[in-house]
Design a protein around this motif. Structure first.
Motif, PDB file in Angstrom:
ATOM      1  N   ARG A   1       2.906  10.667   2.196  1.00 54.77           N
ATOM      2  CA  ARG A   1       1.635   9.966   1.973  1.00 54.77           C
ATOM      3  C   ARG A   1       1.812   8.462   2.138  1.00 54.77           C
ATOM      4  NH1 ARG A   1      -2.290  10.159  -3.425  1.00 54.77           N
ATOM      5  NH2 ARG A   1      -3.360   8.196  -3.028  1.00 54.77           N
ATOM      6  N   GLY A   2       2.886   7.904   1.603  1.00 55.64           N
ATOM      7  CA  GLY A   2       3.122   6.473   1.762  1.00 55.64           C
ATOM      8  C   GLY A   2       3.260   6.069   3.215  1.00 55.64           C
TER       9      GLY A   2
ATOM     10  N   CYS B   1       9.403   4.151  -0.398  1.00 55.20           N
ATOM     11  CA  CYS B   1       8.468   5.204  -0.828  1.00 55.20           C
ATOM     12  C   CYS B   1       9.174   6.220  -1.718  1.00 55.20           C
ATOM     13  CB  CYS B   1       7.863   5.899   0.388  1.00 55.20           C
ATOM     14  SG  CYS B   1       6.691   4.896   1.322  1.00 55.20           S
TER      15      CYS B   1
ATOM     16  N   SER C   1       0.822  -1.205   0.000  1.00 57.48           N
ATOM     17  CA  SER C   1       0.000   0.000   0.000  1.00 57.48           C
ATOM     18  C   SER C   1       0.859   1.259   0.000  1.00 57.48           C
ATOM     19  CB  SER C   1      -0.930  -0.003   1.218  1.00 57.48           C
ATOM     20  OG  SER C   1      -1.790  -1.120   1.195  1.00 57.48           O
ATOM     21  N   MET C   2       1.953   1.241   0.730  1.00 55.83           N
ATOM     22  CA  MET C   2       2.841   2.397   0.748  1.00 55.83           C
ATOM     23  C   MET C   2       3.412   2.661  -0.636  1.00 55.83           C
ATOM     24  SD  MET C   2       4.925   2.410   4.369  1.00 55.83           S
ATOM     25  CE  MET C   2       5.521   0.726   4.294  1.00 55.83           C
ATOM     26  N   LEU C   3       3.837   1.604  -1.324  1.00 53.17           N
ATOM     27  CA  LEU C   3       4.417   1.765  -2.655  1.00 53.17           C
ATOM     28  C   LEU C   3       3.391   2.321  -3.641  1.00 53.17           C
ATOM     29  CD1 LEU C   3       6.466  -1.569  -2.939  1.00 53.17           C
ATOM     30  CD2 LEU C   3       7.329   0.712  -2.408  1.00 53.17           C
ATOM     31  N   GLN C   4       2.200   1.758  -3.617  1.00 55.25           N
ATOM     32  CA  GLN C   4       1.174   2.196  -4.567  1.00 55.25           C
ATOM     33  C   GLN C   4       0.775   3.642  -4.331  1.00 55.25           C
ATOM     34  OE1 GLN C   4      -1.889  -0.757  -4.012  1.00 55.25           O
ATOM     35  NE2 GLN C   4      -0.938  -2.224  -5.389  1.00 55.25           N
ATOM     36  N   ASN C   5       0.671   4.060  -3.080  1.00 45.62           N
ATOM     37  CA  ASN C   5       0.263   5.428  -2.789  1.00 45.62           C
ATOM     38  C   ASN C   5       1.398   6.424  -3.002  1.00 45.62           C
ATOM     39  OD1 ASN C   5      -2.640   5.717  -1.379  1.00 45.62           O
ATOM     40  ND2 ASN C   5      -1.797   3.696  -0.948  1.00 45.62           N
ATOM     41  N   ALA C   6       2.629   6.011  -2.733  1.00 45.35           N
ATOM     42  CA  ALA C   6       3.760   6.893  -3.016  1.00 45.35           C
ATOM     43  C   ALA C   6       3.882   7.148  -4.514  1.00 45.35           C
ATOM     44  CB  ALA C   6       5.054   6.281  -2.478  1.00 45.35           C
TER      45      ALA C   6
ATOM     46  N   SER D   1       5.237  12.541  -1.592  1.00 44.07           N
ATOM     47  CA  SER D   1       4.908  11.140  -1.882  1.00 44.07           C
ATOM     48  C   SER D   1       5.376  10.231  -0.753  1.00 44.07           C
ATOM     49  CB  SER D   1       5.541  10.713  -3.207  1.00 44.07           C
ATOM     50  OG  SER D   1       6.958  10.712  -3.123  1.00 44.07           O
TER      51      SER D   1
END
Length: 268
Positions: free
Chosen positions: A128-129, A162, A82-87, A125
């Motif tokens: 957010r991650g 991230c 989830s951190m990777l996708q949101n970053a 970014s």
């Protein structure tokens, strides 16, 4: 008389110098914070659904590292995914929206250096991650308490990973002229690399060919190193994972800085 008129004029007020980095950073942070239901609550809910489904089906049926419950093994993987996708999503969606809305020029008009743009988008970014990852970690405590072996490893891989996806997100946002092009990165690069990186399984359970393929996937090292910080056990050496993730981060940052210096798809 002319001299007297000049003497009566008030002195010119000069604007204090400074960087536009704080303003751009604040703008990017405020952008995702105002739609927190979409940018933060939705990823937490998605991770929770993954956890409920996979933990219910595979808990007690899959042994990971001989002594770690599958639910505990799964949580760091979901956090990092989830951190990777949101970053990645934060700068890429921001740049594409600005381009399509016609307001990308407002980044170019102020005296912003390429370092200001680079640092503001990248730091936003990462933040957010991390916020999404912390939220998922807190929610997961209702399922199983996790003991963190090393906060240093956890924070190092969280921030660096991230940063990798944030830099890639800026590159994708600069390259993409519309959301259809941005979806190419998301659907054909980010999603497959993430799901085939060991989020839901240990790569030691794979056939030799797929183990080799996994070792060529940089996302695998972000998740494996992050998981080491929790359990002190991993599929690869944490130092090797750190070297791979750090090298990818440096390469992406160099590419990104080159794009910003040249004004790639910004000045036309």
């Amino acid at each position: 008389m002319a001299q007297l008129a000049q003497d009566s004029l008030p002195p010119l007020q000069t604007q204090p110098g400074g960087s536009g980095f704080p303003t751009l950073l604040f703008k990017e942070l405020k952008r995702f914070w105002k739609v927190g239901g979409q940018t933060m609550a939705a990823p937490v809910l998605s991770a929770l659904l993954y956890l409920l489904v996979f933990a219910h089906i595979l808990e007690g049926r899959v042994n990971v590292y001989d002594k770690i419950p599958y639910t505990a093994f799964l949580i760091p993987g979901l956090m990092m995914m989830s951190m990777l996708q949101n970053a990645f999503a934060n700068p890429s969606s921001s740049l594409v929206q600005s381009r399509m809305g016609g307001n990308l020029i407002f980044i170019l008009l102020p005296p912003l250096s390429h370092w200001d743009i680079f640092a503001a988008y990248l730091l936003a970014s990462i933040i957010r991650g991390l916020v999404v990852g912390i939220a998922i970690g807190v929610v997961s405590l209702f399922f199983i308490p996790l003991q963190i072996h090393s906060y240093v490893w956890v924070l190092t891989f969280a921030i660096l990973s991230c940063g990798v996806m944030g830099a890639l997100g800026i590159i994708a946002g600069l390259w993409s002229e519309k959301f259809d092009q941005l979806s190419v990165f998301q659907n054909f690069l980010i999603m497959p690399a993430t799901f085939l990186s060991g989020v839901f399984y240990s790569i030691h359970s794979l056939p030799p060919f797929w183990q080799t393929v996994s070792h060529w996937n940089p996302i695998f090292y972000t998740i494996d190193g992050f998981r080491y910080g929790f359990f002190a056990i991993s599929d690869a050496s944490p130092w090797h994972s750190l070297a791979v993730v750090g090298s990818v981060f440096v390469v992406l940052c160099l590419i990104l800085l080159r794009m910003l210096i040249s004004g790639y798809k910004l000045r036309n």
